[in-house]
Design an enzyme around this catalytic site. Structure first.
Site, PDB file in Angstrom:
ATOM      1  N   ASP A 134      27.404  49.019  42.893  1.00  0.00           N
ATOM      2  CA  ASP A 134      28.740  48.910  43.477  1.00  0.00           C
ATOM      3  C   ASP A 134      29.787  49.404  42.470  1.00  0.00           C
ATOM      4  O   ASP A 134      29.945  48.797  41.406  1.00  0.00           O
ATOM      5  CB  ASP A 134      29.045  47.454  43.846  1.00  0.00           C
ATOM      6  CG  ASP A 134      30.397  47.340  44.513  1.00  0.00           C
ATOM      7  OD1 ASP A 134      30.510  47.767  45.684  1.00  0.00           O
ATOM      8  OD2 ASP A 134      31.366  46.879  43.866  1.00  0.00           O
ATOM      9  N   TYR A 151      37.911  50.598  38.789  1.00  0.00           N
ATOM     10  CA  TYR A 151      37.245  49.974  37.639  1.00  0.00           C
ATOM     11  C   TYR A 151      37.293  50.853  36.395  1.00  0.00           C
ATOM     12  O   TYR A 151      37.008  50.392  35.295  1.00  0.00           O
ATOM     13  CB  TYR A 151      35.783  49.606  37.970  1.00  0.00           C
ATOM     14  CG  TYR A 151      35.628  48.695  39.187  1.00  0.00           C
ATOM     15  CD1 TYR A 151      36.712  47.985  39.698  1.00  0.00           C
ATOM     16  CD2 TYR A 151      34.406  48.554  39.839  1.00  0.00           C
ATOM     17  CE1 TYR A 151      36.579  47.174  40.818  1.00  0.00           C
ATOM     18  CE2 TYR A 151      34.260  47.736  40.957  1.00  0.00           C
ATOM     19  CZ  TYR A 151      35.361  47.062  41.443  1.00  0.00           C
ATOM     20  OH  TYR A 151      35.230  46.257  42.552  1.00  0.00           O
ATOM     21  N   LYS A 175      34.933  52.962  46.013  1.00  0.00           N
ATOM     22  CA  LYS A 175      36.060  52.479  46.828  1.00  0.00           C
ATOM     23  C   LYS A 175      37.347  53.226  46.494  1.00  0.00           C
ATOM     24  O   LYS A 175      37.589  53.560  45.332  1.00  0.00           O
ATOM     25  CB  LYS A 175      36.292  50.975  46.582  1.00  0.00           C
ATOM     26  CG  LYS A 175      35.032  50.151  46.524  1.00  0.00           C
ATOM     27  CD  LYS A 175      35.311  48.658  46.416  1.00  0.00           C
ATOM     28  CE  LYS A 175      34.046  47.912  46.022  1.00  0.00           C
ATOM     29  NZ  LYS A 175      33.812  47.855  44.577  1.00  0.00           N
ATOM     30  N   HIS A 193      39.399  49.928  49.633  1.00  0.00           N
ATOM     31  CA  HIS A 193      39.243  48.760  48.761  1.00  0.00           C
ATOM     32  C   HIS A 193      40.027  47.531  49.271  1.00  0.00           C
ATOM     33  O   HIS A 193      39.535  46.411  49.224  1.00  0.00           O
ATOM     34  CB  HIS A 193      39.708  49.150  47.343  1.00  0.00           C
ATOM     35  CG  HIS A 193      39.084  48.378  46.236  1.00  0.00           C
ATOM     36  ND1 HIS A 193      38.701  48.939  45.042  1.00  0.00           N
ATOM     37  CD2 HIS A 193      38.780  47.070  46.110  1.00  0.00           C
ATOM     38  CE1 HIS A 193      38.187  48.030  44.252  1.00  0.00           C
ATOM     39  NE2 HIS A 193      38.228  46.876  44.874  1.00  0.00           N
ATOM     40  N   GLN A 250      33.287  44.516  52.699  1.00  0.00           N
ATOM     41  CA  GLN A 250      32.971  43.852  51.425  1.00  0.00           C
ATOM     42  C   GLN A 250      34.061  42.819  51.144  1.00  0.00           C
ATOM     43  O   GLN A 250      35.236  43.168  51.037  1.00  0.00           O
ATOM     44  CB  GLN A 250      32.910  44.888  50.287  1.00  0.00           C
ATOM     45  CG  GLN A 250      32.508  44.234  48.976  1.00  0.00           C
ATOM     46  CD  GLN A 250      32.425  45.170  47.776  1.00  0.00           C
ATOM     47  OE1 GLN A 250      33.097  44.945  46.765  1.00  0.00           O
ATOM     48  NE2 GLN A 250      31.601  46.206  47.856  1.00  0.00           N
TER      49      GLN A 250
HETATM   50  N1  NDP Z   1      35.982  44.658  46.786  1.00  0.00           N
HETATM   51  C1  NDP Z   1      36.660  43.942  45.926  1.00  0.00           C
HETATM   52  O1  NDP Z   1      37.883  43.739  46.043  1.00  0.00           O
HETATM   53  C2  NDP Z   1      35.958  43.304  44.790  1.00  0.00           C
HETATM   54  C3  NDP Z   1      34.697  43.742  44.446  1.00  0.00           C
HETATM   55  N2  NDP Z   1      34.032  43.169  43.387  1.00  0.00           N
HETATM   56  C4  NDP Z   1      32.675  43.687  43.074  1.00  0.00           C
HETATM   57  O2  NDP Z   1      31.776  42.575  43.021  1.00  0.00           O
HETATM   58  C5  NDP Z   1      31.137  42.522  41.757  1.00  0.00           C
HETATM   59  C6  NDP Z   1      30.783  41.108  41.375  1.00  0.00           C
HETATM   60  O3  NDP Z   1      31.899  40.262  41.324  1.00  0.00           O
HETATM   61  P1  NDP Z   1      32.591  39.759  39.970  1.00  0.00           P
HETATM   62  O4  NDP Z   1      33.987  39.454  40.334  1.00  0.00           O
HETATM   63  O5  NDP Z   1      32.340  40.724  38.901  1.00  0.00           O
HETATM   64  O6  NDP Z   1      31.938  38.357  39.695  1.00  0.00           O
HETATM   65  P2  NDP Z   1      30.462  37.719  39.622  1.00  0.00           P
HETATM   66  O7  NDP Z   1      30.486  36.564  40.533  1.00  0.00           O
HETATM   67  O8  NDP Z   1      29.434  38.769  39.780  1.00  0.00           O
HETATM   68  O9  NDP Z   1      30.455  37.140  38.146  1.00  0.00           O
HETATM   69  C7  NDP Z   1      30.350  37.955  37.024  1.00  0.00           C
HETATM   70  C8  NDP Z   1      30.343  37.038  35.797  1.00  0.00           C
HETATM   71  O10 NDP Z   1      29.195  36.185  35.837  1.00  0.00           O
HETATM   72  C9  NDP Z   1      28.414  36.362  34.666  1.00  0.00           C
HETATM   73  N3  NDP Z   1      27.009  36.293  35.071  1.00  0.00           N
HETATM   74  C10 NDP Z   1      26.257  37.276  35.629  1.00  0.00           C
HETATM   75  N4  NDP Z   1      24.996  36.850  35.883  1.00  0.00           N
HETATM   76  C11 NDP Z   1      24.946  35.564  35.475  1.00  0.00           C
HETATM   77  C12 NDP Z   1      23.910  34.605  35.464  1.00  0.00           C
HETATM   78  N5  NDP Z   1      22.703  34.889  35.928  1.00  0.00           N
HETATM   79  N6  NDP Z   1      24.202  33.366  34.975  1.00  0.00           N
HETATM   80  C13 NDP Z   1      25.441  33.085  34.518  1.00  0.00           C
HETATM   81  N7  NDP Z   1      26.462  33.961  34.490  1.00  0.00           N
HETATM   82  C14 NDP Z   1      26.219  35.194  34.972  1.00  0.00           C
HETATM   83  C15 NDP Z   1      28.814  37.720  34.118  1.00  0.00           C
HETATM   84  O11 NDP Z   1      28.660  37.724  32.717  1.00  0.00           O
HETATM   85  P3  NDP Z   1      27.990  38.918  31.844  1.00  0.00           P
HETATM   86  O12 NDP Z   1      28.392  40.223  32.458  1.00  0.00           O
HETATM   87  O13 NDP Z   1      28.601  38.697  30.508  1.00  0.00           O
HETATM   88  O14 NDP Z   1      26.517  38.693  31.859  1.00  0.00           O
HETATM   89  C16 NDP Z   1      30.285  37.781  34.496  1.00  0.00           C
HETATM   90  O15 NDP Z   1      31.066  37.053  33.573  1.00  0.00           O
HETATM   91  C17 NDP Z   1      32.177  43.198  40.846  1.00  0.00           C
HETATM   92  O16 NDP Z   1      31.656  43.514  39.567  1.00  0.00           O
HETATM   93  C18 NDP Z   1      32.580  44.352  41.710  1.00  0.00           C
HETATM   94  O17 NDP Z   1      31.590  45.362  41.678  1.00  0.00           O
HETATM   95  C19 NDP Z   1      34.580  42.102  42.713  1.00  0.00           C
HETATM   96  C20 NDP Z   1      35.833  41.648  43.009  1.00  0.00           C
HETATM   97  C21 NDP Z   1      36.649  42.225  44.065  1.00  0.00           C
HETATM   98  O1  NHF Z   2      37.409  45.046  42.936  1.00  0.00           O
HETATM   99  C1  NHF Z   2      38.160  44.335  42.288  1.00  0.00           C
HETATM  100  C2  NHF Z   2      37.696  43.586  41.121  1.00  0.00           C
HETATM  101  O2  NHF Z   2      38.405  42.374  40.906  1.00  0.00           O
HETATM  102  C3  NHF Z   2      39.793  42.538  40.833  1.00  0.00           C
HETATM  103  C4  NHF Z   2      40.529  41.262  40.573  1.00  0.00           C
HETATM  104  O3  NHF Z   2      39.985  40.419  39.671  1.00  0.00           O
HETATM  105  C5  NHF Z   2      40.293  43.085  42.118  1.00  0.00           C
HETATM  106  O4  NHF Z   2      41.568  43.536  41.869  1.00  0.00           O
HETATM  107  C6  NHF Z   2      39.565  44.271  42.628  1.00  0.00           C
HETATM  108  O5  NHF Z   2      39.732  44.390  43.991  1.00  0.00           O
END
Ligand code: NDP
Ligand code: NHF
Length: 317
Positions: free
Chosen positions: A47, A52, A81, A114, A184
């Site tokens: 993703d 990003y 996105k 997005h 998403q």
């Molecule tokens: N469409 C949108 O608006 C959005 C899309 N996204 C997408 O979704 C993805 C995932 O969401 P995100 O907000 O990053 O959050 P997550 O819920 O995936 O959490 C990520 C965090 O959890 C930690 N982590 C990962 N695996 C574990 C584990 N097994 N045990 C404990 N901690 C863990 C990571 O640490 P570390 O990396 O240090 O291991 C990081 O700090 C994003 O990276 C992005 O690609 C996210 C937000 C908004």
């Molecule tokens: O994809 C995303 C990752 O998280 C951000 C916020 O924490 C959002 O802004 C964004 O949509």
């Protein structure tokens, strides 16, 4: 319930139910290593997003894994996105081309809008403070028209949306030729999105759940919900299955809520752990506990945008 390894998009394409999230993996080399580790661990779904700022590194990792024969392009499902500043019809194709160039790909598997709301093209990507002056009123239907065009050009196999509510999806479907294959949205036990999931399923739209682990890096940040992977009872459930809390939560989301998850990690052991969720089934009482955690609390509420004409989270779902 058994955990499916893929779900069918209504276009008959198979989408792997666990993908790698790549937001905030920004130190040099970090996301490149994470993507390589993920592909080595069996991930075939990545993703990405223009916002990003790390698509060039992801591209290097994908190219390396294809060149060394570990995977073929057609084995991978790559999503990106379109960011909020580029909702005008004329901006969509150039921005997609920028993404494709950074990722070193000829096509994406999925391109998403997005967020439903737009910002003026010259506004900051993430404005702070008095932000209303940066809002653009470009209708997401205009953006969608351009998304349909880039799909027809073969630059992406499918198109979808992100952070859209049920009313916006209804309006989109009523006014477009191509239906979104994916919405998403944030989904984790604190925000289980059951109503939106049911609504999308009835329309053959797959929910991809972001922030499935509740963003554990935000622990202690005022206003952010405590991630369910830190809950004591979830830890106890995890011990029962000899799994980690993250594996229990991801298994629950895929098997019991029926969504696709995209946990982000740059830690090789966690990258492996997060895709190792297919060999156990949660018992009804454990599912019931995870269901009971729903609080409708968002990590990504974007409340600064609540007065935007196209803000999504004022609706019930
Ligand atoms: N469409 C949108 O608006 C959005 C899309 N996204 C997408 O979704 C993805 C995932 O969401 P995100 O907000 O990053 O959050 P997550 O819920 O995936 O959490 C990520 C965090 O959890 C930690 N982590 C990962 N695996 C574990 C584990 N097994 N045990 C404990 N901690 C863990 C990571 O640490 P570390 O990396 O240090 O291991 C990081 O700090 C994003 O990276 C992005 O690609 C996210 C937000 C908004
Ligand atoms: O994809 C995303 C990752 O998280 C951000 C916020 O924490 C959002 O802004 C964004 O949509």
């Amino acid at each position: 319930m058994p955990v499916p390894k893929t779900v069918k998009l209504y276009t008959s394409v198979e989408l792997p139910t666990v993908g790698l999230g790549t937001y905030s993996s920004t130190s040099t080399g970090q996301v490149e290593d994470a993507v390589k580790a993920a592909i080595n661990s069996g991930y075939r779904h990545i993703d990405c997003a223009w916002f990003y700022g790390n698509e060039a590194e992801i591209g290097k990792a994908i190219k390396a894994k294809i060149s060394s024969g570990v995977v073929k392009r057609e084995d991978l499902f790559i999503t990106s996105k379109l960011w909020n500043n580029f909702h005008a019809k004329s901006a969509v194709l150039p921005k997609l081309k920028e993404t494709l160039q950074a990722l070193q790909l000829e096509y994406l598997d999925l391109y998403l809008i997005h967020w439903p709301f737009g910002l003026k093209e010259d506004a900051p990507n993430m404005p702070q403070g008095n932000i209303e002056k940066y809002f653009s009123d470009v209708d997401y239907l205009e953006t969608w028209g351009a998304m349909e065009e880039v799909q027809k050009m073969g630059l992406t196999k499918s198109i979808g949306v992100s952070n859209f509510n049920s009313e916006q999806i209804t309006r989109l479907i009523a006014n477009s030729k191509i239906k979104p294959v994916v919405n998403q949205v944030e989904c984790n036990p604190n925000l289980n999105q059951k109503k939106l999931i049911r609504f999308c399923k009835e329309r053959d739209i797959v929910i991809v759940g972001y922030t499935p682990l509740g963003r554990s890096d935000l622990v202690g940040t005022p206003g952010f919900p405590v991630p369910s992977i830190l809950d004591e009872k979830v830890a106890k459930i995890a011990r029962k299955y000899k799994k980690s809390p993250a594996q229990v939560v991801l298994n629950y989301l895929v098997a019991n809520l029926g969504i696709v998850v995209i946990p982000k990690s740059v830690t090789p052991s966690r990258i492996k752990e997060n895709i190792d969720i297919y060999d156990f089934e949660l018992e009804a009482e454990d599912v019931a506990y995870l269901d009971s955690m729903n609080r409708n609390l968002r990590v990504c509420g974007f409340t600064d945008f609540k007065n935007h004409k196209y803000y999504a989270f004022n609706a019930e779902f």
